[in-house]
Design a protein around this motif. Structure first.
Motif, PDB file in Angstrom:
ATOM      1  N   CYS A 275       0.731  -1.601  -0.578  1.00 45.60           N
ATOM      2  CA  CYS A 275      -0.065   0.205  -0.167  1.00 45.60           C
ATOM      3  C   CYS A 275       1.076   1.258  -0.331  1.00 45.60           C
ATOM      4  CB  CYS A 275      -0.826  -0.397   1.122  1.00 45.60           C
ATOM      5  SG  CYS A 275       0.040  -0.431   2.408  1.00 45.60           S
ATOM      6  N   ARG A 276       0.138   2.013   0.313  1.00 46.28           N
ATOM      7  CA  ARG A 276       1.516   4.062   0.194  1.00 46.28           C
ATOM      8  C   ARG A 276       1.010   4.399   1.259  1.00 46.28           C
ATOM      9  NH1 ARG A 276      -2.263   4.403  -4.144  1.00 46.28           N
ATOM     10  NH2 ARG A 276      -2.945   6.627  -4.460  1.00 46.28           N
ATOM     11  N   PHE A 277       1.307   5.205   1.592  1.00 51.98           N
ATOM     12  CA  PHE A 277       1.116   6.592   2.609  1.00 51.98           C
ATOM     13  C   PHE A 277       0.892   7.908   1.669  1.00 51.98           C
ATOM     14  CE2 PHE A 277       0.955   6.015   6.891  1.00 51.98           C
ATOM     15  CZ  PHE A 277       2.460   5.451   7.320  1.00 51.98           C
ATOM     16  N   ALA A 278      -0.399   8.286   1.544  1.00 47.96           N
ATOM     17  CA  ALA A 278      -0.471   9.740   0.574  1.00 47.96           C
ATOM     18  C   ALA A 278      -1.408  11.206   1.228  1.00 47.96           C
ATOM     19  CB  ALA A 278      -1.748   9.247  -0.747  1.00 47.96           C
ATOM     20  N   LEU A 279      -1.105  11.440   0.823  1.00 43.49           N
ATOM     21  CA  LEU A 279      -1.371  13.460   1.122  1.00 43.49           C
ATOM     22  C   LEU A 279      -2.650  13.136   0.645  1.00 43.49           C
ATOM     23  CD1 LEU A 279      -1.579  15.832   2.668  1.00 43.49           C
ATOM     24  CD2 LEU A 279      -0.314  16.497   0.709  1.00 43.49           C
ATOM     25  N   ALA A 280      -3.837  13.310   1.246  1.00 45.17           N
ATOM     26  CA  ALA A 280      -5.090  13.774   0.474  1.00 45.17           C
ATOM     27  C   ALA A 280      -6.172  14.293   0.943  1.00 45.17           C
ATOM     28  CB  ALA A 280      -6.420  12.111   0.770  1.00 45.17           C
ATOM     29  N   VAL A 281      -6.930  14.930  -0.069  1.00 48.67           N
ATOM     30  CA  VAL A 281      -8.120  16.673   0.312  1.00 48.67           C
ATOM     31  C   VAL A 281      -9.607  16.284  -0.191  1.00 48.67           C
ATOM     32  CG1 VAL A 281      -5.816  18.156   0.842  1.00 48.67           C
ATOM     33  CG2 VAL A 281      -7.173  18.050  -0.989  1.00 48.67           C
TER      34      VAL A 281
ATOM     35  N   GLU B  13      -7.617   8.500  15.470  1.00 46.88           N
ATOM     36  CA  GLU B  13      -6.606   6.869  15.772  1.00 46.88           C
ATOM     37  C   GLU B  13      -7.149   5.423  14.563  1.00 46.88           C
ATOM     38  OE1 GLU B  13      -4.789   8.004  18.477  1.00 46.88           O
ATOM     39  OE2 GLU B  13      -4.800   5.881  18.250  1.00 46.88           O
ATOM     40  N   GLY B  14      -8.599   6.621  13.945  1.00 47.13           N
ATOM     41  CA  GLY B  14      -8.282   5.459  12.951  1.00 47.13           C
ATOM     42  C   GLY B  14      -9.603   5.917  11.190  1.00 47.13           C
ATOM     43  N   SER B  15     -10.288   5.331  10.838  1.00 48.81           N
ATOM     44  CA  SER B  15     -11.147   6.507   9.342  1.00 48.81           C
ATOM     45  C   SER B  15     -10.472   7.824   9.521  1.00 48.81           C
ATOM     46  CB  SER B  15     -12.607   6.062  10.658  1.00 48.81           C
ATOM     47  OG  SER B  15     -12.874   4.665  10.890  1.00 48.81           O
ATOM     48  N   VAL B  16      -9.986   7.666   9.752  1.00 47.62           N
ATOM     49  CA  VAL B  16      -8.964   9.322   9.316  1.00 47.62           C
ATOM     50  C   VAL B  16     -10.120  10.214   8.181  1.00 47.62           C
ATOM     51  CG1 VAL B  16      -7.252  11.089   9.179  1.00 47.62           C
ATOM     52  CG2 VAL B  16      -6.958   8.765  10.496  1.00 47.62           C
ATOM     53  N   GLU B  17     -10.237   9.377   7.409  1.00 46.64           N
ATOM     54  CA  GLU B  17     -11.059  10.056   6.700  1.00 46.64           C
ATOM     55  C   GLU B  17     -12.349  11.262   7.223  1.00 46.64           C
ATOM     56  OE1 GLU B  17      -9.483   6.805   4.733  1.00 46.64           O
ATOM     57  OE2 GLU B  17     -11.057   6.667   6.677  1.00 46.64           O
ATOM     58  N   LEU B  18     -12.432  10.823   8.336  1.00 48.09           N
ATOM     59  CA  LEU B  18     -13.725  11.505   8.691  1.00 48.09           C
ATOM     60  C   LEU B  18     -12.872  12.845   9.284  1.00 48.09           C
ATOM     61  CD1 LEU B  18     -15.314   9.296  11.358  1.00 48.09           C
ATOM     62  CD2 LEU B  18     -16.549  10.657   9.130  1.00 48.09           C
ATOM     63  N   ALA B  19     -11.778  13.312   9.067  1.00 46.24           N
ATOM     64  CA  ALA B  19     -11.687  14.922   9.126  1.00 46.24           C
ATOM     65  C   ALA B  19     -11.368  15.818   8.675  1.00 46.24           C
ATOM     66  CB  ALA B  19     -10.095  14.505   9.640  1.00 46.24           C
ATOM     67  N   PRO B  20     -11.339  15.735   7.285  1.00 39.17           N
ATOM     68  CA  PRO B  20     -11.671  17.087   5.900  1.00 39.17           C
ATOM     69  C   PRO B  20     -13.064  17.118   6.182  1.00 39.17           C
ATOM     70  CG  PRO B  20     -10.284  15.232   5.233  1.00 39.17           C
ATOM     71  CD  PRO B  20     -10.632  14.429   6.552  1.00 39.17           C
ATOM     72  N   ILE B  21     -14.126  15.649   6.474  1.00 36.72           N
ATOM     73  CA  ILE B  21     -15.854  15.747   5.676  1.00 36.72           C
ATOM     74  C   ILE B  21     -15.896  16.955   7.137  1.00 36.72           C
ATOM     75  CG2 ILE B  21     -17.372  13.979   6.206  1.00 36.72           C
ATOM     76  CD1 ILE B  21     -15.875  11.999   5.041  1.00 36.72           C
TER      77      ILE B  21
ATOM     78  N   ASP C  59      -7.095  20.877   6.807  1.00 37.56           N
ATOM     79  CA  ASP C  59      -7.720  20.365   5.730  1.00 37.56           C
ATOM     80  C   ASP C  59      -6.909  19.635   4.747  1.00 37.56           C
ATOM     81  OD1 ASP C  59      -7.538  23.204   6.435  1.00 37.56           O
ATOM     82  OD2 ASP C  59      -5.916  22.925   7.106  1.00 37.56           O
ATOM     83  N   ALA C  60      -6.642  18.739   5.437  1.00 40.48           N
ATOM     84  CA  ALA C  60      -5.998  16.767   4.926  1.00 40.48           C
ATOM     85  C   ALA C  60      -5.248  16.366   5.459  1.00 40.48           C
ATOM     86  CB  ALA C  60      -4.136  17.177   4.485  1.00 40.48           C
ATOM     87  N   ILE C  61      -4.655  14.506   5.109  1.00 42.03           N
ATOM     88  CA  ILE C  61      -5.383  13.799   5.970  1.00 42.03           C
ATOM     89  C   ILE C  61      -3.817  12.547   5.258  1.00 42.03           C
ATOM     90  CG2 ILE C  61      -7.412  13.276   6.815  1.00 42.03           C
ATOM     91  CD1 ILE C  61      -7.287  11.469   4.613  1.00 42.03           C
TER      92      ILE C  61
ATOM     93  N   PRO D 174      -6.278  12.180  -3.835  1.00 42.54           N
ATOM     94  CA  PRO D 174      -4.709  11.618  -3.079  1.00 42.54           C
ATOM     95  C   PRO D 174      -4.158  13.027  -4.333  1.00 42.54           C
ATOM     96  CG  PRO D 174      -5.143   9.600  -4.517  1.00 42.54           C
ATOM     97  CD  PRO D 174      -6.545  10.016  -4.165  1.00 42.54           C
ATOM     98  N   ILE D 175      -3.108  13.614  -3.698  1.00 40.47           N
ATOM     99  CA  ILE D 175      -2.839  14.074  -3.927  1.00 40.47           C
ATOM    100  C   ILE D 175      -0.952  14.674  -4.351  1.00 40.47           C
ATOM    101  CG2 ILE D 175      -4.758  15.970  -4.194  1.00 40.47           C
ATOM    102  CD1 ILE D 175      -2.652  17.323  -1.864  1.00 40.47           C
ATOM    103  N   GLU D 176      -0.688  13.636  -3.251  1.00 37.68           N
ATOM    104  CA  GLU D 176       1.276  13.592  -3.002  1.00 37.68           C
ATOM    105  C   GLU D 176       1.755  12.450  -2.349  1.00 37.68           C
ATOM    106  OE1 GLU D 176       3.168  17.087  -2.191  1.00 37.68           O
ATOM    107  OE2 GLU D 176       4.758  16.254  -1.764  1.00 37.68           O
ATOM    108  N   ASP D 177       1.638  11.176  -3.524  1.00 39.78           N
ATOM    109  CA  ASP D 177       2.403  10.300  -2.339  1.00 39.78           C
ATOM    110  C   ASP D 177       3.761  10.754  -1.744  1.00 39.78           C
ATOM    111  OD1 ASP D 177       1.836   7.324  -5.142  1.00 39.78           O
ATOM    112  OD2 ASP D 177       0.898   8.741  -3.630  1.00 39.78           O
ATOM    113  N   VAL D 178       3.549   9.911  -0.135  1.00 40.60           N
ATOM    114  CA  VAL D 178       4.350  10.202   0.776  1.00 40.60           C
ATOM    115  C   VAL D 178       5.554   9.039   0.483  1.00 40.60           C
ATOM    116  CG1 VAL D 178       4.611  10.428   3.532  1.00 40.60           C
ATOM    117  CG2 VAL D 178       1.953  11.337   2.549  1.00 40.60           C
ATOM    118  N   ALA D 179       5.165   7.982   1.234  1.00 42.19           N
ATOM    119  CA  ALA D 179       6.214   6.750   1.454  1.00 42.19           C
ATOM    120  C   ALA D 179       5.060   5.488   0.287  1.00 42.19           C
ATOM    121  CB  ALA D 179       6.565   6.687   2.500  1.00 42.19           C
ATOM    122  N   GLN D 180       6.249   4.277  -0.034  1.00 44.91           N
ATOM    123  CA  GLN D 180       5.398   3.388  -0.345  1.00 44.91           C
ATOM    124  C   GLN D 180       5.766   2.066   0.572  1.00 44.91           C
ATOM    125  OE1 GLN D 180       3.918   2.507  -3.532  1.00 44.91           O
ATOM    126  NE2 GLN D 180       4.220   5.054  -3.453  1.00 44.91           N
TER     127      GLN D 180
END
Ligand SMILES: Nc1ncnc2c1ncn2[C@@H]1O[C@H](COP(=O)(O)OP(=O)(O)OP(=O)(O)O)[C@@H](O)[C@H]1O
Ligand SMILES: O=P(O)(O)OC[C@H]1O[C@H](OP(=O)(O)OP(=O)(O)O)[C@H](O)[C@@H]1O
Length: 213
Positions: free
Chosen positions: A95-101, A141-149, A154-156, A173-179
């Motif tokens: 999977c990957r870490f990504a910055l998402a908005v 702690e989880g379901s981080v997608e809720l924060a911008p909603i 501003d992002a996760i 996703p606007i940028e990959d952080v790490a594989q």
């Protein structure tokens, strides 16, 4: 008489693929395949006991030497750090870490201090430090997608595998952080004390990973 090694394996997603790899290299993992609530399992045909643990605890057990080896995701290694050898990329748990908005938001266009929500604050801090950007980080702690909603952030920075969760929640996703993938780690003292035994297990896994290419 070879020493009996102890390996900590991350429970959950990585367990099945870890068992699959060990069975492919001749280890009888039948006790682990139906673990029930038991947390320590003996591999009957190889000098190895398997400890089933949460991802960050795998690193703790290996660092403290109560486990000689561990299987843990690169995400946990990047977040928790620690002193151990990272000897193999096991090729699964990708999977990957990504910055998402939120779709349509202009993350880089604003001059205010951005708020970033993540289950991985250290990964987030390092990512923005490298970019020379000052951000406020909120640990979720989880379901981080809720924060911008909920307009908490501003992002996760979160794990993305298929992208389905982001898409279902109107995030992009606007940028990959790490594989990220599963890694085999080894306690630094064990690597010296049980060099031959550990070398045998690594060689078996390397051979199988080569065959899978
Ligand atoms: N879609 C994904 N979400 C989370 N982890 C993933 C995913 N795909 C692969 N992984 C890898 O699987 C590892 C374990 O994931 P798992 O879901 O079992 O536990 P977790 O979500 O990190 O822990 P928990 O949800 O119990 O707090 C992660 O550390 C990561 O390396
Ligand atoms: O890109 P996708 O295929 O949608 O996978 C990514 C999702 O998987 C994980 O959620 P999960 O519920 O497994 O773990 P969590 O409890 O850490 O949110 C992760 O936190 C993302 O939400």
């Amino acid at each position: 008489m070879s020493e009996r090694l102890r390996i900590a394996i991350t429970k959950g997603r990585l367990l099945d693929k870890s068992v699959e790899l060990f069975e492919a290299v001749g280890l009888d993992c039948s006790p682990i395949k139906d673990p029930g609530r038991r947390l320590v399992h003996c591999v009957p045909n190889y000098p190895l006991d398997a400890v089933l643990a949460k991802a960050p605890d795998v690193i703790t057990y290996v660092e403290h030497g109560v486990c000689d080896l561990g299987i843990v995701g690169k995400d946990t290694i990047l977040e928790k750090g620690g002193s151990f050898y990272e000897v193999l990329d096991l090729g699964f748990g990708k999977c990957r870490f990504a910055l998402a908005v939120k779709e349509g938001s202009d993350f880089y266009g604003t001059y205010k201090t951005r708020r970033i929500a993540s289950k991985y604050p250290e990964v987030t801090r390092a990512f923005f430090e490298k970019k020379g950007m000052d951000v406020d980080i909120i640990k979720i702690e989880g379901s981080v997608e809720l924060a911008p909603i909920l307009d908490l952030a501003d992002a996760i920075v979160d794990i993305v595998e298929t992208g389905a969760t982001l898409k279902a929640n109107g995030l992009v996703p606007i940028e990959d952080v790490a594989q990220v993938s599963a890694r085999l780690i080894v306690n630094t003292a064990s690597m010296k004390l049980y060099k031959d035994e550990i070398a045998d297990l690594i060689a078996r896994c390397e051979g199988e990973l080569e065959r899978r290419k």
